[in-house]
Every structure is written in C-alpha cells, then in structure tokens.
Motif scaffolding. Structure first.
Motif, PDB file in Angstrom:
ATOM      1  N   GLY A   1       0.791  -1.214   0.000  1.00  0.00           N
ATOM      2  CA  GLY A   1       0.000   0.000   0.000  1.00  0.00           C
ATOM      3  C   GLY A   1       0.825   1.266   0.000  1.00  0.00           C
ATOM      4  O   GLY A   1       2.054   1.245   0.127  1.00  0.00           O
ATOM      5  N   PRO A   2       0.153   2.421  -0.129  1.00  0.00           N
ATOM      6  CA  PRO A   2       0.833   3.707  -0.178  1.00  0.00           C
ATOM      7  C   PRO A   2       1.334   4.175   1.177  1.00  0.00           C
ATOM      8  O   PRO A   2       2.095   5.136   1.270  1.00  0.00           O
ATOM      9  N   GLY A   3       0.883   3.537   2.235  1.00  0.00           N
ATOM     10  CA  GLY A   3       1.212   3.966   3.582  1.00  0.00           C
ATOM     11  C   GLY A   3       0.026   4.640   4.235  1.00  0.00           C
ATOM     12  O   GLY A   3      -1.026   4.855   3.622  1.00  0.00           O
ATOM     13  N   VAL A   4       0.185   4.980   5.482  1.00  0.00           N
ATOM     14  CA  VAL A   4      -0.890   5.581   6.261  1.00  0.00           C
ATOM     15  C   VAL A   4      -0.900   7.092   6.017  1.00  0.00           C
ATOM     16  O   VAL A   4       0.143   7.739   6.065  1.00  0.00           O
ATOM     17  N   ARG A   5      -2.081   7.624   5.782  1.00  0.00           N
ATOM     18  CA  ARG A   5      -2.231   9.074   5.596  1.00  0.00           C
ATOM     19  C   ARG A   5      -2.646   9.689   6.928  1.00  0.00           C
ATOM     20  O   ARG A   5      -3.672   9.320   7.501  1.00  0.00           O
ATOM     21  N   PHE A   6      -1.848  10.608   7.429  1.00  0.00           N
ATOM     22  CA  PHE A   6      -2.061  11.224   8.731  1.00  0.00           C
ATOM     23  C   PHE A   6      -2.523  12.672   8.605  1.00  0.00           C
ATOM     24  O   PHE A   6      -2.091  13.389   7.698  1.00  0.00           O
ATOM     25  N   ASP A   7      -3.363  13.078   9.525  1.00  0.00           N
ATOM     26  CA  ASP A   7      -3.652  14.498   9.738  1.00  0.00           C
ATOM     27  C   ASP A   7      -3.548  14.759  11.236  1.00  0.00           C
ATOM     28  O   ASP A   7      -4.505  14.538  11.982  1.00  0.00           O
ATOM     29  N   PRO A   8      -2.395  15.209  11.715  1.00  0.00           N
ATOM     30  CA  PRO A   8      -2.217  15.424  13.151  1.00  0.00           C
ATOM     31  C   PRO A   8      -3.213  16.407  13.766  1.00  0.00           C
ATOM     32  O   PRO A   8      -3.474  16.357  14.967  1.00  0.00           O
ATOM     33  N   GLU A   9      -3.770  17.305  12.944  1.00  0.00           N
ATOM     34  CA  GLU A   9      -4.701  18.309  13.471  1.00  0.00           C
ATOM     35  C   GLU A   9      -6.130  17.780  13.579  1.00  0.00           C
ATOM     36  O   GLU A   9      -7.009  18.475  14.098  1.00  0.00           O
ATOM     37  N   ARG A  10      -6.369  16.599  13.110  1.00  0.00           N
ATOM     38  CA  ARG A  10      -7.714  16.014  13.127  1.00  0.00           C
ATOM     39  C   ARG A  10      -8.327  16.014  14.523  1.00  0.00           C
ATOM     40  O   ARG A  10      -9.500  16.329  14.715  1.00  0.00           O
ATOM     41  N   ILE A  11      -7.525  15.665  15.521  1.00  0.00           N
ATOM     42  CA  ILE A  11      -8.010  15.527  16.888  1.00  0.00           C
ATOM     43  C   ILE A  11      -8.427  16.867  17.489  1.00  0.00           C
ATOM     44  O   ILE A  11      -9.207  16.919  18.446  1.00  0.00           O
TER      45      ILE A  11
END
Length: 389
Positions: free
Chosen positions: A250-260
């Motif tokens: 897979g492409p890897g995990v897509r993160f959004d640190p500001e989501r929380i």
C-alpha cells in the motif's frame, strides 16, 4: 468502580526496570524516537513509570507522564469495551447481524452475492473488510474515498460507513482474518444502539466509570507532537503526509495530526482518540482484573477467534476481540505467557496484557512507526517478559 491503580514502591523484579531504561535511553540516543511514556502494572499496582525525551522537540517541551498522545489504533480497546458493556447490559449480541443496527450496511461479495456480517466478525476483524493503507494506491478503498480514520476527512461516520459498504468484500465473513476498518463500523453500531454520538457512548460506558480523560476531541497545546521515522532523526508530521509502511504494497498511512483538534471531526472508533498513558493502562488493567466486565465477557474478549495462521502480530500470533493473542510463544520467540494479548497504534504506541503474570504494559511514543513495531517496541516487550514480582 473507580479505575484507580495503586501506586507502590515495589519495582519490577530482577533487571526488567533496567532493561526498560536501557531500551528508552538507547532509542533516544540513536534518535529513533523523540519521546515516550512507559508504564507497567502488576496485579493492580504500578511498578514502573517513566517519561523521557521531548513532547515537542522544536520548542524543547519535555515529555511528562501525563502528556496526552494521539492514540490511533489504541482507540480500538475503548470501542471494543463499549461494545462489551452493551453486551453485558443485554443490548447487543456478538451473533447479531450488523444490518439489525445499520440497515444500509450491506456490502456484497466479489461475485455480487449477499454477505452476512455479524458483530463478532467486526470485533475479530473477520468481516471481509480492509484498510485503505493496505491496498494499492489505486485500490478499491482509494477509489471509493474510504477514510482509515486518521486522515483529514471531514465528512461523517455515517458517510464513511456508506463508502465502506460500497466496496465488495475480499472474503466471506468469518472465513479469514484481515485487519480493517471494522472497528469504525462497530462504532456506528454503538451509536445506533445507544442513540448517542460514539464519543458520548464511550464516555458514558467506559471513560466515566473508570475516570479516564481519553476522548475524540482534544484541543489545546498539551498533546505530544507527532513525528515520523527519518534520517538523521524523526521528522515532524504535517497534515496530509503519507508515511510508507515497512511492509506490504500500500501507499502507507495518511495522517492528519490536526484532526483531533477539530470538534466536528467524525469519531473513528478504530483510530480517532487521544489520551494519556494512564488512561490506557487503567482501561487494560480494569479488563484484566475484572473491574469493568463480568467474567464470561472478559474471557470471550481474549479468546482466539483465529489461530496462529493469521500471524496477526507475526508468527505464533492469532487474534481475539481485544487484540493479537499469543498462541505459540516458541514460534513467536516471545517471553510472554501463552494467551497474552497485545496490539499498538501507528502514531507510535504498543500495549500488552500478560494474564498469567497479571502484568500490563503500556508504551506510548510520539514517533511512527518505531514506537509501534520498531526495535523500541520489541525491546520493551522483551524487557517486560520476565517472571512476575
């Protein structure tokens, strides 16, 4: 129930504490992690506690024992415990079909035929579902815009569940293990049963009784800053970054640190919470000791639903409703007891319960992926595999 863990002057037996210290010191000296909090409890007593490194390397903010972290898949035990509490109350059954609560959730098999997904299939990751990060870049989940619960998706839990249902299953439910968005779907079931948002349901069923702070929304600046593996040192994460996994296609995990920090973000029961190490330890210890659930459900949660052929955490590991379960310690080359349960979170966390030794270990770092399945997590597991005090 209070969820309080007693403080004690008793330390880990033998060289275990020194081995944990050495693992932490080495990882920091080699710049494999930025910071961490490690806790160990034995028979309800805290026997090891350490915070080290930085919560924010760029500002020099030191890690503290009470620093909160983005939990990623360490959210799953919270969601699972909420489902088990509903079972305890007679409001949910593992044999219930998912459509009883989510009538529109009807993904089909590859040949177009209907599938019968049960609550137990969701809890054991045997529902035929998947994660986007495990598929090719142009895989079915990417085309359907399925969120893994860690990215910047701002729609709703219901909308993401509808996207999941639009993709054919990769196997008949119950016929094989595949780590997946199943816990997000379980979160939708919990919302339907309780008539409340998932965050409120988990707070009422799990967090309030145990006096936990963990939540799906965490404003302010006290969270540990997340980093990703890099050379010569971990790299500070930014929104929308995709971090390749060291295995898979897979492409890897897509993160959004500001989501929380966004209150309107939909609650991912598989990956969306933040909390402190003490929250995680208290939850796991309450399960281990019987302070949260009646005994039959405690036993059911740790029962292997798929055996060592799943290799859920490597050779010798199967999977339960709670996490990976150690089937064959020799095959796994593990010093933990048979029947131990363990899992982690891609922001850099790992945890384990050794039921035979009455020991629970929580290791939270702010470095993906070293803190989850790098040398650091392996060293912590090895250091905590000795005899009980």
């Amino acid at each position: 129930m209070t969820g309080e863990i007693a403080l004690t002057a008793r330390s880990l037996k033998g060289n275990s504490a020194g081995a944990i210290d050495a693992a932490v010191d080495e990882a920091l000296a080699e710049s494999r992690i930025v910071g961490c909090v490690v806790l160990v409890a034995e028979d309800g007593k805290l026997v090891y506690e350490r915070a080290a490194g930085h919560a924010d390397r760029e500002t020099g903010r030191q890690m503290r024992v009470d620093t909160p972290f983005r939990l990623a898949s360490v959210t799953k035990p919270f969601t699972t415990m909420a489902a088990l509490k509903l079972m305890e109350a007679g409001r949910l059954s593992p044999e219930d079909g998912v459509t009883k609560y989510l009538p529109e959730f009807r993904p089909r098999l590859q040949d177009g035929s209907a599938a019968d997904i049960r609550i137990a299939h969701l809890m054991a990751h045997m529902a035929g579902l998947d994660y986007r990060f495990q598929q090719p870049v142009d895989g079915a989940y990417a085309r359907a815009q399925v969120s893994d619960g860690l990215d910047e998706s701002q729609e709703s839990l219901a909308a993401n569940i509808a996207r999941i249902a639009s993709v054919p299953l990769d196997r008949r439910p119950g016929e094989g293990w595949r780590y997946s968005v199943a816990t997000d779907v379980l979160g939708g079931v919990i919302e339907a049963v309780t008539g409340t948002a998932l965050g409120e349901a988990i707070r009422t069923l799990v967090c309030d009784p145990l006096r936990l702070d963990a939540a799906f929304h965490w404003p302010g600046d006290e969270l540990a800053v997340p980093y990703r593996d890099g050379e010569p040192q971990p790299v500070r994460m930014t929104a929308g970054v995709e971090v390749p996994l060291p295995f898979g296609e897979g492409p890897g995990v897509r993160f959004d640190p500001e989501r929380i920090r966004t209150e309107s973000t939909w609650p991912s029961g598989g990956a969306g919470m933040a909390g402190r190490a003490r929250d995680v330890l208290t939850l796991l210890e309450a399960h281990r000791s019987g302070d949260l659930l009646r005994d039959d459900l405690r036993q059911a949660a740790r029962l292997p639903r798929v055996g060592a052929e799943a290799q859920a955490a490597g050779p010798g590991w199967g999977f339960s409703w709670l996490g990976a379960v150690l089937i064959d310690p020799a095959e796994a080359a593990s010093g933990w007891s048979k029947g131990s349960v363990s899992w982690g979170g891609v922001y850099g966390a790992s945890w384990g319960i050794d039921f035979e030794r009455k020991r629970t270990v929580v290791s939270l770092t702010n470095t993906a992926y070293e803190g989850m399945f790098g040398k650091f997590s392996r060293s912590i597991a090895a250091a905590t595999s000795g005899p009980a005090t």
